[in-house]
Write a protein that holds these residues in place. Structure first.
Motif, mmCIF file in Angstrom:
data_model
loop_
_atom_site.group_PDB
_atom_site.id
_atom_site.type_symbol
_atom_site.label_atom_id
_atom_site.label_comp_id
_atom_site.label_asym_id
_atom_site.label_seq_id
_atom_site.Cartn_x
_atom_site.Cartn_y
_atom_site.Cartn_z
ATOM 1 N N ALA A 76 0.129 11.884 -9.782
ATOM 2 C CA ALA A 76 -0.913 12.883 -9.785
ATOM 3 C C ALA A 76 0.139 14.256 -9.964
ATOM 4 O O ALA A 76 -0.598 15.461 -10.063
ATOM 5 C CB ALA A 76 -1.548 12.680 -8.589
ATOM 6 N N GLY A 77 0.987 14.243 -9.286
ATOM 7 C CA GLY A 77 1.865 15.454 -9.452
ATOM 8 C C GLY A 77 1.075 16.731 -8.592
ATOM 9 O O GLY A 77 0.750 16.472 -7.430
ATOM 10 N N GLU A 78 1.007 17.723 -9.249
ATOM 11 C CA GLU A 78 0.439 19.108 -8.592
ATOM 12 C C GLU A 78 -0.940 19.275 -8.404
ATOM 13 O O GLU A 78 -1.289 20.050 -7.673
ATOM 14 C CB GLU A 78 1.027 20.354 -9.437
ATOM 15 N N ALA A 79 -1.739 18.094 -8.948
ATOM 16 C CA ALA A 79 -3.035 18.004 -8.644
ATOM 17 C C ALA A 79 -3.285 17.817 -7.159
ATOM 18 O O ALA A 79 -4.264 18.030 -6.495
ATOM 19 C CB ALA A 79 -3.608 16.945 -9.531
ATOM 20 N N ILE A 80 -2.312 17.081 -6.548
ATOM 21 C CA ILE A 80 -2.359 16.861 -4.980
ATOM 22 C C ILE A 80 -1.657 17.790 -4.284
ATOM 23 O O ILE A 80 -0.539 17.874 -4.491
ATOM 24 C CB ILE A 80 -2.069 15.432 -4.734
ATOM 25 N N TRP A 81 -2.059 18.665 -3.318
ATOM 26 C CA TRP A 81 -1.364 19.532 -2.544
ATOM 27 C C TRP A 81 -1.013 19.305 -1.129
ATOM 28 O O TRP A 81 -0.473 19.880 -0.450
ATOM 29 C CB TRP A 81 -1.880 21.126 -2.696
ATOM 30 N N LYS A 82 -1.576 18.102 -0.712
ATOM 31 C CA LYS A 82 -1.439 17.415 0.807
ATOM 32 C C LYS A 82 -0.894 16.129 0.576
ATOM 33 O O LYS A 82 -1.683 15.259 0.074
ATOM 34 C CB LYS A 82 -2.368 17.606 1.549
ATOM 35 N N ARG A 83 0.405 15.953 0.696
ATOM 36 C CA ARG A 83 0.625 14.557 0.275
ATOM 37 C C ARG A 83 1.093 13.682 1.633
ATOM 38 O O ARG A 83 2.131 12.690 1.444
ATOM 39 C CB ARG A 83 1.976 14.697 -0.827
ATOM 40 N N ASP A 84 0.954 13.950 2.979
ATOM 41 C CA ASP A 84 0.999 12.910 3.855
ATOM 42 C C ASP A 84 0.332 11.872 4.100
ATOM 43 O O ASP A 84 0.629 10.823 4.729
ATOM 44 C CB ASP A 84 0.965 14.037 5.227
ATOM 45 N N LEU A 134 0.866 -1.276 -0.028
ATOM 46 C CA LEU A 134 -0.079 0.060 0.130
ATOM 47 C C LEU A 134 0.889 1.430 0.261
ATOM 48 O O LEU A 134 0.463 2.168 -0.657
ATOM 49 C CB LEU A 134 -0.919 0.284 1.128
ATOM 50 N N PHE A 135 2.169 1.324 0.691
ATOM 51 C CA PHE A 135 2.957 2.401 0.866
ATOM 52 C C PHE A 135 3.440 2.464 -0.562
ATOM 53 O O PHE A 135 3.654 3.745 -1.144
ATOM 54 C CB PHE A 135 4.171 2.275 1.654
ATOM 55 N N ALA A 136 3.861 1.599 -1.059
ATOM 56 C CA ALA A 136 4.152 1.685 -2.669
ATOM 57 C C ALA A 136 3.262 2.134 -3.582
ATOM 58 O O ALA A 136 3.515 3.054 -4.445
ATOM 59 C CB ALA A 136 4.906 0.405 -3.116
ATOM 60 N N ILE A 137 2.173 1.773 -3.555
ATOM 61 C CA ILE A 137 0.907 2.250 -4.572
ATOM 62 C C ILE A 137 0.670 3.649 -4.193
ATOM 63 O O ILE A 137 0.520 4.360 -5.106
ATOM 64 C CB ILE A 137 -0.393 1.332 -4.169
ATOM 65 N N ALA A 138 0.667 4.205 -2.888
ATOM 66 C CA ALA A 138 0.364 5.629 -2.392
ATOM 67 C C ALA A 138 1.356 6.314 -3.308
ATOM 68 O O ALA A 138 1.197 7.425 -3.731
ATOM 69 C CB ALA A 138 0.514 5.726 -0.950
ATOM 70 N N LYS A 139 2.489 5.896 -2.973
ATOM 71 C CA LYS A 139 3.699 6.708 -3.641
ATOM 72 C C LYS A 139 3.755 6.926 -5.245
ATOM 73 O O LYS A 139 3.944 7.854 -5.770
ATOM 74 C CB LYS A 139 5.225 6.141 -3.225
ATOM 75 N N ARG A 140 3.400 5.746 -5.587
ATOM 76 C CA ARG A 140 3.401 5.463 -7.197
ATOM 77 C C ARG A 140 2.192 6.561 -7.653
ATOM 78 O O ARG A 140 2.260 7.566 -8.558
ATOM 79 C CB ARG A 140 3.076 4.405 -7.600
ATOM 80 N N GLY A 184 -9.530 18.379 1.832
ATOM 81 C CA GLY A 184 -8.706 19.305 1.595
ATOM 82 C C GLY A 184 -7.397 19.226 0.744
ATOM 83 O O GLY A 184 -6.317 19.770 1.183
ATOM 84 N N GLY A 185 -7.454 18.411 -0.399
ATOM 85 C CA GLY A 185 -6.304 18.589 -1.340
ATOM 86 C C GLY A 185 -5.532 17.170 -1.273
ATOM 87 O O GLY A 185 -4.532 17.140 -1.762
ATOM 88 N N ARG A 186 -5.956 16.037 -0.651
ATOM 89 C CA ARG A 186 -5.114 14.777 -0.708
ATOM 90 C C ARG A 186 -5.697 13.908 -1.677
ATOM 91 O O ARG A 186 -6.594 14.026 -2.527
ATOM 92 C CB ARG A 186 -5.583 14.202 0.757
ATOM 93 N N LEU A 187 -4.973 12.711 -1.987
ATOM 94 C CA LEU A 187 -5.403 11.813 -2.848
ATOM 95 C C LEU A 187 -6.172 10.480 -2.296
ATOM 96 O O LEU A 187 -6.028 9.950 -1.188
ATOM 97 C CB LEU A 187 -3.992 11.167 -3.371
ATOM 98 N N LEU A 188 -7.153 10.292 -3.099
ATOM 99 C CA LEU A 188 -7.946 9.044 -2.979
ATOM 100 C C LEU A 188 -7.936 8.058 -4.194
ATOM 101 O O LEU A 188 -8.016 8.589 -5.238
ATOM 102 C CB LEU A 188 -9.462 9.387 -2.731
ATOM 103 N N PHE A 189 -7.390 7.066 -3.999
ATOM 104 C CA PHE A 189 -7.243 6.161 -5.268
ATOM 105 C C PHE A 189 -8.082 4.798 -5.106
ATOM 106 O O PHE A 189 -8.066 4.259 -4.073
ATOM 107 C CB PHE A 189 -5.699 5.698 -5.429
ATOM 108 N N ALA A 190 -8.792 4.555 -6.023
ATOM 109 C CA ALA A 190 -9.613 3.317 -6.056
ATOM 110 C C ALA A 190 -9.413 2.567 -7.303
ATOM 111 O O ALA A 190 -9.211 2.699 -8.482
ATOM 112 C CB ALA A 190 -11.145 3.882 -6.218
ATOM 113 N N ASP A 191 -9.198 1.107 -6.858
ATOM 114 C CA ASP A 191 -8.983 0.234 -8.070
ATOM 115 C C ASP A 191 -9.290 -1.447 -7.177
ATOM 116 O O ASP A 191 -9.535 -1.497 -5.975
ATOM 117 C CB ASP A 191 -7.727 0.146 -8.507
#
Length: 233
Positions: free
Chosen positions: A48-56, A37-43, A191-198
């Motif tokens: 996503a690049g600049e589309a995500i502004w909170k990356r924690d 999951l860590f690897a998928i999150a980092k990938r 507030g600007g974080r990433l959600l990934f679904a698959d």
């Protein structure tokens, strides 16, 4: 004294060299599944690049698992921790209502879950109370805003629903969670974080379950540009 210290140091160094190299490797936190999951999150953050502004913290919904499983993962990259909770999928993705997601759709009116990367936007109060707006970043989910695909709480997504029926209820394609779980999502994923679904099919011990009927998303695919514009709401 110096001679004795040198001899002692040499013995310690010799013993160290004789030990297996893996004993000196830095420990990796979490299970094999968590490390995946860590690897998928980092990938996905890199993609996503600049589309995500909170990356924690990254949210990962693994719809390759049954809805009775804890398949919504909060991946905290700063603390190297994973917390897992329940999440519902769409009615159109599971017409038999057996708890397994069968298909994805980005079509308006499909009531289905869409796969891909999302950016979380602001809170608002809607039909299900406080909810979190989402922007779809992939061609497979770029209609998320038009379809009103959001994160919200729902009674049918409570753990008690699983105890009674053996599965969660279904949403209209939204990421529905129980009240306690959604409160955590509200505070940690908006507030600007990433959600990934698959459909990843990652079981607790890291083995991958069979999800042959669903084509998995692959890294390297292009993203749809999504910019938050408060005036458009």
């Amino acid at each position: 004294m110096k001679r004795r210290e040198l001899i002692k140091t040499g013995l310690v160094a010799g013993a160290a060299l004789a030990m297996p190299a893996r004993a000196f490797a830095l420990p990796q936190k979490g299970s094999a599944r968590d490390r995946e999951l860590f690897a998928i999150a980092k990938r996905e953050l890199d993609r996503a690049g600049e589309a995500i502004w909170k990356r924690d913290i990254v949210g990962i919904a693994d719809f390759g698992l049954h809805s009775a499983e804890r398949r919504f993962h909060f991946v905290n990259l700063d603390r190297e921790e994973v917390q897992s909770y329940h999440v519902s999928h769409g009615t159109g993705s599971d017409p038999e209502h057996d708890g397994y997601l069968k298909t994805y759709s980005n079509v308006e009116g499909s009531l289905a879950t869409s796969r891909g990367a999302y950016v979380t936007w602001e809170w608002y109060v809607g039909r299900y109370g406080t909810s979190v707006r989402l922007g779809g970043l992939d061609p497979t989910n770029e209609a998320a805003f038009r379809r009103a695909i959001v994160m919200h709480r729902a009674n049918y997504a409570e753990p008690a629903h699983i105890e009674r029926y053996g599965r969660l209820g279904r949403s209209n394609g939204c990421f529905a969670m129980g009240e306690e779980q959604f409160r955590i999502a509200l505070m940690n994923l908006s507030g600007g974080r990433l959600l990934f679904a698959d459909s990843l099919g990652l079981a607790n011990e890291g083995e991958k379950l069979a999800v042959n009927s669903i084509e998995l998303l692959q890294p390297g695919r292009p993203l749809v540009s999504q910019r938050y514009n408060p005036g458009s709401y």
